[in-house]
Design a protein around this motif. Structure first.
Motif, short mmCIF file in Angstrom:
data_model
loop_
_atom_site.label_atom_id
_atom_site.label_comp_id
_atom_site.label_asym_id
_atom_site.label_seq_id
_atom_site.Cartn_x
_atom_site.Cartn_y
_atom_site.Cartn_z
N LEU A 152 -1.02 -2.78 9.42
CA LEU A 152 -0.99 -3.57 8.19
C LEU A 152 -2.32 -4.27 7.94
N LEU A 153 -3.01 -4.64 9.02
CA LEU A 153 -4.35 -5.21 8.85
C LEU A 153 -5.32 -4.17 8.31
N ASP A 154 -5.21 -2.95 8.80
CA ASP A 154 -6.05 -1.87 8.27
C ASP A 154 -5.82 -1.69 6.77
N HIS A 188 0.86 -1.17 0.00
CA HIS A 188 0.00 0.00 0.00
C HIS A 188 0.91 1.24 0.00
N PRO A 189 0.45 2.37 -0.56
CA PRO A 189 1.30 3.57 -0.58
C PRO A 189 1.89 3.93 0.78
N TRP A 190 1.10 3.78 1.86
CA TRP A 190 1.67 4.11 3.18
C TRP A 190 2.84 3.20 3.49
N LEU A 238 -5.65 8.77 11.36
CA LEU A 238 -5.02 8.75 10.05
C LEU A 238 -5.91 8.04 9.04
N PHE A 239 -5.83 8.45 7.79
CA PHE A 239 -6.54 7.83 6.66
C PHE A 239 -8.05 8.10 6.68
N LEU A 263 -7.35 -3.07 0.81
CA LEU A 263 -7.04 -3.78 -0.43
C LEU A 263 -8.07 -4.86 -0.71
N LEU A 264 -8.51 -5.54 0.34
CA LEU A 264 -9.54 -6.57 0.19
C LEU A 264 -10.87 -5.96 -0.24
#
Length: 755
Positions: free
Chosen positions: A53-55, A6-8, A287-288, A60-61
């Motif tokens: 990373l789960l977030d 992911h970009p982050w 964030l996000f 992505l899912l």
């Protein structure tokens, strides 16, 4: 692996590789996180990174249509240190940004698989170990984390109830779900802190503590300064919560793991040792955006968003790892890359696992059938005799409904040592209508408890007591009072089994005085004739007696359902019939009943009571003494409507009418099969429903009977008008009456009865 970048994550790895992390001043004030060992710091950082990373993986899912819920924990990962400061046996009621807390707690239980479990939940797989694919929730029976819904702040009243229940069970000598030295943790956001539910629950905790009632409650407000798009005024949380009476205030910077751990441990020690509430104010960033679909640039400037990205708690803890030499940059890059790759692989497996496919699968957890649990034995005759000594002059005589409910409560409390009655004025006063009189004298102040005037707190207390293994009997003083707290029933109590796949439960009885026809003290709030709020909630049971004998039997049935099957039972008590003694004429005592002894068999759930009134039958005859003339029409009713129908039937009998009367008793769920069986072959059916025409039980009865035997029944109904209830005699202008029933029966049977 490519999907994981992911970009982050790409930017994060570049920052590590380029020394930007350690050179940008990202480490908090205590830059080396003093107070945490190398292994402790690494473990907390690992929990933080796993959550992040789960977030990212869930987004992505979602882009592939494989995940369905993307409110993440990004920026709140400092709550991992709160988990480390608590014990595995401390129940935790988490809000939805608590992924790092969940992962860190999982490390306290060897064999836990939090990454897989959470990804199964993200993907709504039926293999999800907590909800079975019904919702993305943070919960685990083994980790003592009851699942929460997304309703704002609704978990806080039941968390307070649980904190109260832990010490109450100790005072009662009852073993509970959680140990006697446990404390309760409940997290929520700064925007949620403004909700009336949060304010009421915090107030209830302070109210109890002010009276020296043990209440080991740790509130954690994770303050990121935003409620979706609305900023929280700077300093508001501290100003509004720091000086609450009896609430100890602690504060920590969520970017600083060592400080957060130290302050959380100090707060937990205070709560555990003093058995008093405290609040941990944890500064965080969001964030996000609020969730995956939230376009944050629509309401925040890019400069502000970018500035907060520099406050990322994971960057801060990573900077400390590098500064302390726990890992080198290449080792960090390798660790991050390996974890991202692992999560990507686990996500591929989780997204392929089975989903719920049928209605039966989805609904299996609403009210699962549980193994038979024998009720405690009825106390010996000598104990019962002493128990009822206060009312010995009335024993053996027929009594009204309120008196028989009171006797039933005495018997139930003697039989069920874990039963607790609570509500407004239920103790020394004995309730507004005297239903709980003498209970506190017989069973003490730990089992009969006056609460503050807050229905949300009363119902939250019920949930908490039930989850601790007690048998709560909550009283809501009037039906109209439940409406400002209904989410504790609809959104929390009724959904707990559903969202935990039957693993968590909160069997309880909620007694509510309600319905209309009350004389001398009325108006809408004391004569509320609508219980529609309960009728569309899956899994709950609503019982309503019309007479004292059924009141005793149905209340025992309610307690049995809560005790054995962990059901949520609403016990609706008709106020106007509490003290009613007569049926037809003053002094006839026609509505008084003998007290059914504790060994009296209970009716089957949903089985209506049947009474047949024939032209040659006197009102004093029992319903089993059926008249020779078969019933021409059946009246179906409940509560006050059944009482009025009995009066109408008695007046119609001399004119040659023969009627069957069904008292439903169980209002939710309606057992249409049992009703059809009780109707036999009677085609003419009149439904008498004291609730409003729109949204009343009569609609469901009408539909259910038609669907059961299409075209067979000739159905009619009498209902209240679609109106609130006014004061005084005007109330009876909008409610069904005995005369309306008489007129309707005569109209329906015109020409069919003897001249």
């Amino acid at each position: 692996m490519a999907d994981a970048f992911h970009p982050w994550l790409q930017q994060f790895l570049q920052q590590i590789d380029s020394s930007a992390v350690s050179n940008s001043g990202l480490a908090p004030a205590s830059s080396l996180q003093q107070g945490l060992s190398d292994s402790e710091l690494y473990q907390l950082w690992h929990s933080q990174l796993s959550s992040r990373l789960l977030d990212l993986q869930s987004r992505l899912l979602q882009a592939k249509g494989q995940s369905f819920y993307t409110i993440g924990s990004a920026g709140h990962e400092g709550n991992a240190a709160v988990a480390a400061a608590l014990r595995l046996t401390d129940p935790a009621f988490l809000h939805y940004r608590s992924g790092a807390f969940f992962i860190e707690r999982s490390k306290q239980l060897p064999g836990s698989t939090p990454l897989y479990d959470m990804l199964l939940s993200f993907c709504a797989s039926s293999d999800d170990p907590i909800s079975g694919g019904r919702h993305k929730v943070l919960g685990s029976l083994a980790l003592n984390i009851p699942p929460q819904t997304s309703t704002i702040a609704s978990q806080i009243p039941k968390a307070v109830g649980t904190a109260f229940a832990i010490d109450l069970s100790k005072r009662l000598g009852q073993s509970g779900s959680w140990p006697a030295d446990a404390i309760v943790m409940c997290s929520f956001g700064d925007a949620s802190a403004n909700h009336s539910t949060a304010q009421g629950a915090i107030n209830a905790a302070c109210w109890a503590a002010y009276q020296q009632v043990p209440l080991p409650m740790l509130f954690v407000c994770e303050d990121n300064g935003l409620g979706i798009s609305t900023p929280t005024p700077y300093g508001w949380i501290e100003q509004s919560l720091a000086d609450r009476p009896e609430l100890r205030y602690f504060a920590a910077d969520g970017r600083d793991l060592a400080q957060t751990f130290a302050v959380a441990r100090k707060a937990a020690h205070y709560v555990r040792s003093k058995r008093r509430p405290a609040l941990l104010h944890l500064s965080t960033v969001r964030l996000f955006g609020h969730a995956g679909a939230d376009t944050e640039t629509a309401y925040r400037s890019k400069n502000l968003i970018n500035a907060e990205l520099e406050l990322d708690p994971i960057l801060a803890s990573t900077a400390t790892l590098l500064a302390r030499g726990i890992l080198s940059r290449p080792q960090l890059v390798e660790a991050v890359t390996e974890l991202a790759s692992q999560i990507s692989r686990v996500a591929a497996i989780a997204s392929s696992r089975p989903k719920l496919q049928t209605a039966a699968q989805v609904m299996a957890a609403i009210a699962p059938q549980r193994p038979a649990l024998p009720a405690p034995p009825v106390p010996p005759a000598a104990i019962r005799s002493a128990l009822f000594d206060f009312d010995k002059h009335n024993l053996g005589k027929p009594q009204h409904l309120a008196k028989l409910l009171n006797w039933t409560l005495h018997d139930l409390f003697a039989q069920y040592s874990n039963a607790v009655l609570f509500g407004e004025d239920v103790a020394k006063k004995g309730g507004v209508y005297g239903v709980s009189q003498h209970l506190i004298q017989a069973f003490g102040g730990n089992r009969v408890i006056n609460t503050l005037l807050d229905e949300q707190s009363i119902l939250g207390m019920a949930i908490g007591l039930a989850q601790q293994g007690l048998l709560p009997i909550a009283e809501i003083q009037f039906l109209a009072y439940v409406h400002n707290a209904e989410d504790q029933i609809r959104g929390e109590a009724a959904t707990l089994s559903f969202f935990s796949n039957g693993q968590f439960h909160n069997g309880m009885v909620v007694r509510i005085a309600g319905l209309a026809y009350q004389r001398g003290f009325g108006g809408h709030f004391h004569n509320d004739n609508s219980f529609a709020v309960f009728r569309d909630i899956p899994g709950i049971v609503v019982l309503c007696p019309s007479n004292g004998a059924d009141a005793a039997l149905l209340l025992r049935q309610a307690v049995q359902l809560a005790y054995e099957q962990k059901r949520l039972v609403i016990f609706l008590e008709p106020i106007a019939l509490y003290m009613t003694r007569d049926l037809l004429t003053p002094g006839d005592g026609g509505w008084l009943c003998d007290y059914p002894l504790p060994d009296t068999p209970l009716p089957a759930l949903g089985e209506p009571a049947v009474f047949i009134q024939g032209p040659e039958q006197s009102p004093e005859q029992s319903p089993e003494q059926s008249p020779a003339t078969p019933p021409q029409l059946t009246i179906i009713s409940y509560g006050n409507g059944y009482y009025l129908s009995r009066q109408a039937a008695a007046e119609l009998a001399p004119a040659g009418y023969s009627l069957r009367l069904l008292d439903l008793r169980t209002l939710v769920p309606l057992n249409i099969e049992a009703i059809v069986a009780a109707l036999a072959d009677c085609q003419q059916v009149l439904i008498v429903d004291e609730c409003r025409k729109r949204g009343s039980l009569s609609e469901e009865l009408f539909t259910g009977l038609h669907e059961a035997r299409p075209g067979f029944y000739q159905l009619s109904r009498i209902t209240a008008h679609d109106s609130f209830i006014p004061l005084g005699a005007a109330a009876y202008a909008v409610l069904p009456s005995k005369q309306q029933i008489i007129d309707k029966v005569q109209q329906l049977l015109s020409g069919e009865h003897p001249a």
